[in-house]
Design a protein around this motif. Structure first.
Motif, PDB file in Angstrom:
ATOM      1  N   THR A   3       0.853  -1.190   0.000  1.00 51.76           N
ATOM      2  CA  THR A   3       0.000   0.000   0.000  1.00 51.76           C
ATOM      3  C   THR A   3       0.888   1.238   0.000  1.00 51.76           C
ATOM      4  OG1 THR A   3      -0.085   0.031   2.403  1.00 51.76           O
ATOM      5  CG2 THR A   3      -1.832  -1.165   1.268  1.00 51.76           C
ATOM      6  N   PRO A   4       0.452   2.294  -0.676  1.00 51.50           N
ATOM      7  CA  PRO A   4       1.266   3.508  -0.698  1.00 51.50           C
ATOM      8  C   PRO A   4       1.348   4.139   0.693  1.00 51.50           C
ATOM      9  CG  PRO A   4      -0.864   3.896  -1.737  1.00 51.50           C
ATOM     10  CD  PRO A   4      -0.779   2.431  -1.429  1.00 51.50           C
ATOM     11  N   ALA A   5       2.490   4.758   0.989  1.00 49.39           N
ATOM     12  CA  ALA A   5       2.666   5.410   2.286  1.00 49.39           C
ATOM     13  C   ALA A   5       1.708   6.596   2.399  1.00 49.39           C
ATOM     14  CB  ALA A   5       4.108   5.883   2.431  1.00 49.39           C
ATOM     15  N   ARG A   6       1.154   6.777   3.553  1.00 49.38           N
ATOM     16  CA  ARG A   6       0.235   7.899   3.771  1.00 49.38           C
ATOM     17  C   ARG A   6       1.005   9.210   3.737  1.00 49.38           C
ATOM     18  NH1 ARG A   6      -4.690   6.335   7.375  1.00 49.38           N
ATOM     19  NH2 ARG A   6      -4.862   4.158   6.797  1.00 49.38           N
ATOM     20  N   LEU A   7       0.316  10.249   3.296  1.00 53.37           N
ATOM     21  CA  LEU A   7       0.914  11.578   3.223  1.00 53.37           C
ATOM     22  C   LEU A   7      -0.064  12.573   3.841  1.00 53.37           C
ATOM     23  CD1 LEU A   7       3.241  13.379   2.155  1.00 53.37           C
ATOM     24  CD2 LEU A   7       1.944  13.581   0.030  1.00 53.37           C
ATOM     25  N   TYR A   8       0.443  13.396   4.744  1.00 52.12           N
ATOM     26  CA  TYR A   8      -0.393  14.368   5.442  1.00 52.12           C
ATOM     27  C   TYR A   8       0.095  15.786   5.170  1.00 52.12           C
ATOM     28  CZ  TYR A   8      -1.734  10.232   8.092  1.00 52.12           C
ATOM     29  OH  TYR A   8      -2.176   8.996   8.455  1.00 52.12           O
TER      30      TYR A   8
END
Length: 109
Positions: A3-8
């Motif tokens: 899964t792609p890494a989350r970005l905030y």
């Protein structure tokens, strides 16, 4: 398949400025009343156009693995699908952002 890494995108107030940065980790952390921000993400240096504001922020956070923001300084945290430029803007008196009240307006009676 990973899964792609989350970005905030994290927007917070620091004195009379609004900071907008991107990070991979955001949590309530272990310090009561603080938001923990980690794994900061800045634009790639391979681009031809260099944003001086983003470069200044990158230099300011150079070597920082994680930092802690007081909850009352956080304006907004968004999970986003792609990164934009990190920036600092003057808060000014535009009236668009209302700071969280820190102290009661007067004695209760």
């Amino acid at each position: 398949m990973s899964t792609p890494a989350r970005l905030y995108r994290v927007s917070f107030r620091n004195h009379d400025q609004i900071f907008e940065i991107y990070a991979r980790e955001v949590s309530h952390g272990n310090l009561l009343g603080f938001v923990e921000i980690g794994k900061l993400v800045f634009g790639e240096r391979s681009t031809v156009v260099v944003d001086p504001g983003e470069e200044k922020l990158k230099a300011q956070f150079d070597g920082v693995e994680r930092f802690y923001l007081p909850v009352h300084s956080v304006i907004r945290i968004d999970e986003v699908s792609r990164q934009g430029p990190a920036r600092v803007t003057d808060a000014g008196d535009s009236g668009k952002i209302m700071p969280f009240p820190l102290y009661p307006s007067g004695p209760r009676g």
